[in-house]
Write a protein that holds these residues in place. Structure first.
Motif, PDB file in Angstrom:
ATOM      1  N   VAL A  84     -14.682 -23.511  17.172  1.00  0.00           N
ATOM      2  CA  VAL A  84     -14.707 -22.420  16.183  1.00  0.00           C
ATOM      3  C   VAL A  84     -14.414 -23.216  15.137  1.00  0.00           C
ATOM      4  O   VAL A  84     -13.369 -23.821  14.597  1.00  0.00           O
ATOM      5  CB  VAL A  84     -13.819 -21.449  16.566  1.00  0.00           C
ATOM      6  N   GLN A  85     -15.234 -22.788  13.926  1.00  0.00           N
ATOM      7  CA  GLN A  85     -14.812 -23.314  12.594  1.00  0.00           C
ATOM      8  C   GLN A  85     -13.646 -22.258  11.892  1.00  0.00           C
ATOM      9  O   GLN A  85     -14.164 -21.364  11.779  1.00  0.00           O
ATOM     10  CB  GLN A  85     -15.917 -23.385  11.522  1.00  0.00           C
ATOM     11  N   THR A  86     -12.557 -22.774  11.744  1.00  0.00           N
ATOM     12  CA  THR A  86     -11.414 -21.980  11.583  1.00  0.00           C
ATOM     13  C   THR A  86     -11.091 -21.934  10.055  1.00  0.00           C
ATOM     14  O   THR A  86     -10.290 -20.976   9.749  1.00  0.00           O
ATOM     15  CB  THR A  86     -10.192 -22.304  12.375  1.00  0.00           C
ATOM     16  N   CYS A  87     -11.384 -22.526   9.169  1.00  0.00           N
ATOM     17  CA  CYS A  87     -10.958 -22.808   7.757  1.00  0.00           C
ATOM     18  C   CYS A  87     -11.835 -22.817   6.714  1.00  0.00           C
ATOM     19  O   CYS A  87     -11.600 -23.382   5.618  1.00  0.00           O
ATOM     20  CB  CYS A  87      -9.763 -24.087   7.776  1.00  0.00           C
ATOM     21  N   ALA A  88     -13.094 -22.486   6.737  1.00  0.00           N
ATOM     22  CA  ALA A  88     -14.208 -22.709   5.864  1.00  0.00           C
ATOM     23  C   ALA A  88     -13.384 -21.594   4.560  1.00  0.00           C
ATOM     24  O   ALA A  88     -13.754 -22.067   3.761  1.00  0.00           O
ATOM     25  CB  ALA A  88     -15.518 -21.879   6.027  1.00  0.00           C
ATOM     26  N   LEU A  89     -12.901 -20.350   4.971  1.00  0.00           N
ATOM     27  CA  LEU A  89     -12.485 -19.723   3.887  1.00  0.00           C
ATOM     28  C   LEU A  89     -11.491 -20.246   3.023  1.00  0.00           C
ATOM     29  O   LEU A  89     -11.815 -20.297   1.864  1.00  0.00           O
ATOM     30  CB  LEU A  89     -11.995 -18.101   4.472  1.00  0.00           C
ATOM     31  N   PRO A  90     -10.360 -20.719   3.442  1.00  0.00           N
ATOM     32  CA  PRO A  90      -9.617 -21.384   2.621  1.00  0.00           C
ATOM     33  C   PRO A  90     -10.090 -22.600   1.977  1.00  0.00           C
ATOM     34  O   PRO A  90      -9.696 -22.855   0.624  1.00  0.00           O
ATOM     35  CB  PRO A  90      -8.472 -21.834   3.677  1.00  0.00           C
ATOM     36  N   TRP A  97     -16.316 -13.022   5.304  1.00  0.00           N
ATOM     37  CA  TRP A  97     -15.060 -13.387   5.925  1.00  0.00           C
ATOM     38  C   TRP A  97     -14.212 -11.792   6.010  1.00  0.00           C
ATOM     39  O   TRP A  97     -13.628 -12.038   7.055  1.00  0.00           O
ATOM     40  CB  TRP A  97     -14.332 -14.430   5.132  1.00  0.00           C
ATOM     41  N   ILE A  98     -14.267 -11.097   5.209  1.00  0.00           N
ATOM     42  CA  ILE A  98     -13.840  -9.842   5.214  1.00  0.00           C
ATOM     43  C   ILE A  98     -14.271  -9.045   6.276  1.00  0.00           C
ATOM     44  O   ILE A  98     -13.393  -8.374   7.092  1.00  0.00           O
ATOM     45  CB  ILE A  98     -13.634  -8.922   3.897  1.00  0.00           C
ATOM     46  N   ALA A  99     -15.436  -9.371   6.920  1.00  0.00           N
ATOM     47  CA  ALA A  99     -16.226  -8.582   8.106  1.00  0.00           C
ATOM     48  C   ALA A  99     -15.486  -9.148   9.105  1.00  0.00           C
ATOM     49  O   ALA A  99     -15.762  -8.523  10.256  1.00  0.00           O
ATOM     50  CB  ALA A  99     -17.579  -8.916   8.024  1.00  0.00           C
ATOM     51  N   THR A 100     -14.554 -10.078   9.183  1.00  0.00           N
ATOM     52  CA  THR A 100     -14.060 -10.691  10.429  1.00  0.00           C
ATOM     53  C   THR A 100     -12.787 -10.026  10.785  1.00  0.00           C
ATOM     54  O   THR A 100     -12.378 -10.096  12.096  1.00  0.00           O
ATOM     55  CB  THR A 100     -13.713 -12.346  10.297  1.00  0.00           C
ATOM     56  N   VAL A 101     -12.206  -9.063   9.962  1.00  0.00           N
ATOM     57  CA  VAL A 101     -11.059  -8.143  10.254  1.00  0.00           C
ATOM     58  C   VAL A 101     -11.588  -7.198  11.671  1.00  0.00           C
ATOM     59  O   VAL A 101     -12.377  -6.604  11.702  1.00  0.00           O
ATOM     60  CB  VAL A 101     -10.959  -7.020   9.242  1.00  0.00           C
ATOM     61  N   ASP A 102     -10.455  -7.412  12.461  1.00  0.00           N
ATOM     62  CA  ASP A 102     -10.676  -6.890  13.787  1.00  0.00           C
ATOM     63  C   ASP A 102      -9.919  -5.716  14.105  1.00  0.00           C
ATOM     64  O   ASP A 102      -8.687  -5.721  13.533  1.00  0.00           O
ATOM     65  CB  ASP A 102     -10.179  -7.755  14.747  1.00  0.00           C
ATOM     66  N   PRO A 103     -10.420  -4.540  14.439  1.00  0.00           N
ATOM     67  CA  PRO A 103      -9.560  -3.372  14.424  1.00  0.00           C
ATOM     68  C   PRO A 103      -8.496  -3.523  15.524  1.00  0.00           C
ATOM     69  O   PRO A 103      -7.710  -2.610  15.238  1.00  0.00           O
ATOM     70  CB  PRO A 103     -10.602  -2.132  15.125  1.00  0.00           C
ATOM     71  N   MET A 104      -8.625  -4.438  16.484  1.00  0.00           N
ATOM     72  CA  MET A 104      -7.654  -4.748  17.303  1.00  0.00           C
ATOM     73  C   MET A 104      -6.535  -5.568  16.762  1.00  0.00           C
ATOM     74  O   MET A 104      -5.276  -5.805  17.177  1.00  0.00           O
ATOM     75  CB  MET A 104      -7.960  -5.403  18.500  1.00  0.00           C
ATOM     76  N   TYR A 141      -8.044 -11.285  12.880  1.00  0.00           N
ATOM     77  CA  TYR A 141      -9.592 -11.566  12.568  1.00  0.00           C
ATOM     78  C   TYR A 141     -10.029 -12.107  13.635  1.00  0.00           C
ATOM     79  O   TYR A 141      -9.629 -12.799  14.410  1.00  0.00           O
ATOM     80  CB  TYR A 141      -9.411 -12.651  11.399  1.00  0.00           C
ATOM     81  N   ALA A 142     -11.450 -11.562  13.991  1.00  0.00           N
ATOM     82  CA  ALA A 142     -12.097 -12.038  15.027  1.00  0.00           C
ATOM     83  C   ALA A 142     -12.871 -13.394  14.565  1.00  0.00           C
ATOM     84  O   ALA A 142     -14.022 -13.097  14.061  1.00  0.00           O
ATOM     85  CB  ALA A 142     -13.033 -11.012  15.458  1.00  0.00           C
ATOM     86  N   LEU A 143     -12.279 -14.405  14.989  1.00  0.00           N
ATOM     87  CA  LEU A 143     -13.085 -15.730  14.252  1.00  0.00           C
ATOM     88  C   LEU A 143     -13.505 -16.351  15.611  1.00  0.00           C
ATOM     89  O   LEU A 143     -12.928 -17.312  16.265  1.00  0.00           O
ATOM     90  CB  LEU A 143     -11.870 -16.564  13.881  1.00  0.00           C
ATOM     91  N   LEU A 195     -12.205 -15.424  22.376  1.00  0.00           N
ATOM     92  CA  LEU A 195     -11.581 -15.754  23.541  1.00  0.00           C
ATOM     93  C   LEU A 195      -9.909 -15.826  23.147  1.00  0.00           C
ATOM     94  O   LEU A 195      -9.222 -15.492  24.267  1.00  0.00           O
ATOM     95  CB  LEU A 195     -11.993 -16.779  24.481  1.00  0.00           C
ATOM     96  N   GLU A 196      -9.488 -16.201  21.976  1.00  0.00           N
ATOM     97  CA  GLU A 196      -8.126 -16.092  21.658  1.00  0.00           C
ATOM     98  C   GLU A 196      -8.099 -15.988  20.010  1.00  0.00           C
ATOM     99  O   GLU A 196      -9.119 -16.095  19.381  1.00  0.00           O
ATOM    100  CB  GLU A 196      -7.584 -17.397  22.249  1.00  0.00           C
ATOM    101  N   LYS A 197      -6.949 -15.792  19.762  1.00  0.00           N
ATOM    102  CA  LYS A 197      -6.608 -15.798  18.079  1.00  0.00           C
ATOM    103  C   LYS A 197      -5.575 -16.893  18.074  1.00  0.00           C
ATOM    104  O   LYS A 197      -4.607 -16.577  18.342  1.00  0.00           O
ATOM    105  CB  LYS A 197      -5.992 -14.546  17.699  1.00  0.00           C
ATOM    106  N   GLN A 198      -5.610 -17.816  17.257  1.00  0.00           N
ATOM    107  CA  GLN A 198      -5.012 -18.913  16.913  1.00  0.00           C
ATOM    108  C   GLN A 198      -3.940 -18.725  15.651  1.00  0.00           C
ATOM    109  O   GLN A 198      -4.726 -18.291  14.746  1.00  0.00           O
ATOM    110  CB  GLN A 198      -5.663 -20.240  16.710  1.00  0.00           C
ATOM    111  N   LEU A 199      -2.585 -19.136  15.806  1.00  0.00           N
ATOM    112  CA  LEU A 199      -1.931 -19.172  14.613  1.00  0.00           C
ATOM    113  C   LEU A 199      -2.615 -19.711  13.408  1.00  0.00           C
ATOM    114  O   LEU A 199      -2.432 -19.213  12.278  1.00  0.00           O
ATOM    115  CB  LEU A 199      -0.614 -19.693  14.982  1.00  0.00           C
ATOM    116  N   VAL A 200      -3.119 -21.026  13.513  1.00  0.00           N
ATOM    117  CA  VAL A 200      -3.670 -21.680  12.434  1.00  0.00           C
ATOM    118  C   VAL A 200      -4.878 -21.170  11.705  1.00  0.00           C
ATOM    119  O   VAL A 200      -4.620 -21.041  10.704  1.00  0.00           O
ATOM    120  CB  VAL A 200      -4.082 -23.107  12.983  1.00  0.00           C
ATOM    121  N   SER A 201      -5.672 -20.494  12.594  1.00  0.00           N
ATOM    122  CA  SER A 201      -6.698 -19.791  11.860  1.00  0.00           C
ATOM    123  C   SER A 201      -6.341 -18.518  11.292  1.00  0.00           C
ATOM    124  O   SER A 201      -6.602 -17.972  10.155  1.00  0.00           O
ATOM    125  CB  SER A 201      -8.061 -19.538  12.895  1.00  0.00           C
TER     126      SER A 201
END
Length: 269
Positions: A12-18, A83-90, A93-95, A107-113
């Motif tokens: 998964v590409q995790t840092c395009a926004l920064p 990227w704002i649209a990745t905000v996850d109600p749970m 961010y759903a990345l 499948l997971e949410k990583q600290l780095v991303s």
């Protein structure tokens, strides 16, 4: 390069926004434009980057000003909303975006991303790159709450490397690479929001790293730990970032950057 490396590691590409919010105000070379456009294309789901403005070669500053205006408009109208649209109600961010297959449930949410998203949205808010006034600050706050409530280890300190989509621990190990980005995120969130408790959290993590990870004999920092901060053995499998038991320039440069940003706000030497 970070984005390409993370894509190879996680799928998964995790840092395009920064990357994009940091480069957009200061693009100055054709190679930078191509690299930036390529990084956007890798995750943008068909979002086309703006074409460069034509300008007389004798007036490069006019050309750069025109390009800066184009990129700023692109960030505000297309990239940041994406990227704002990745905000996850749970929470967080759903990345899990793929250039070919589109967006899917992670499948997971990583600290780095997750931390990089907080940094990027906070930075974008401070530099007026957000549509709708406070959209970025609200999205960044959403991520900060997730870091504090789901990714922080209240037993052993520090932050889990990865959690389940619902927030349960998935990889509770402490990888110093990820801890560095948590400091980044907390400092930038403080700058955007004025939330001084974020600086306290960042300083708490710095002191923990100094106690648990700093090598007082050979200098530098041990990079890979179990959840309870027991160091991973050398060459342990699935270290994810760099090689377990060794010291990398990659992790150390990000630590130095994070510590420098923290010092700029606290002046605590």
């Amino acid at each position: 390069e970070d984005g390409i490396r993370d894509y190879k590691v996680t799928g998964v590409q995790t840092c395009a926004l920064p990357i994009s919010v940091h480069l957009a105000p200061m693009l100055s070379r054709p190679v930078s434009r191509r690299r930036f456009a390529a990084s956007l294309a890798a995750v943008g789901g068909g979002l086309a980057a703006p074409r460069a403005m034509a300008a007389p070669a004798s007036n490069p500053w006019a050309m750069l000003a025109g390009e800066a205006a184009l990129w700023r408009r692109y960030m505000v109208e297309r990239s940041i909303p994406y990227w704002i649209a990745t905000v996850d109600p749970m929470g967080g961010y759903a990345l899990s975006d793929d250039a070919a297959r589109g967006r899917k449930a992670p499948l997971e949410k990583q600290l780095v991303s997750q931390a990089r998203m907080v940094w990027g949205l906070s930075f974008a808010h401070r530099h007026g790159l957000c549509p709708g006034g406070n959209a970025c600050i609200h999205a960044a706050q959403h991520g900060v709450l997730y870091l504090r409530s789901r990714m922080k280890d209240f037993v052993h300190g520090g932050y889990y490397f990865a959690v389940q989509p619902d927030g349960g621990p998935r990889d509770p190990r402490k990888l110093v690479y990820g801890q560095a980005f948590a400091i980044y995120a907390l400092v930038e969130w403080f700058r955007a929001s004025g939330d001084r408790s974020a600086l306290s959290d960042a300083m708490e993590l710095f002191h923990l790293l100094h106690f648990r990870a700093h090598d007082h004999v050979h200098h530098g920092w041990t990079e890979h730990f179990e959840r309870d901060w027991t160091p991973l053995p050398r060459h342990a499998p699935d270290a994810i970032v760099e090689v377990a038991g060794l010291k990398s320039a990659n992790t150390h440069l990000h630590l130095l950057e994070a510590f420098t940003e923290l010092y700029r706000e606290t002046h605590d030497s």
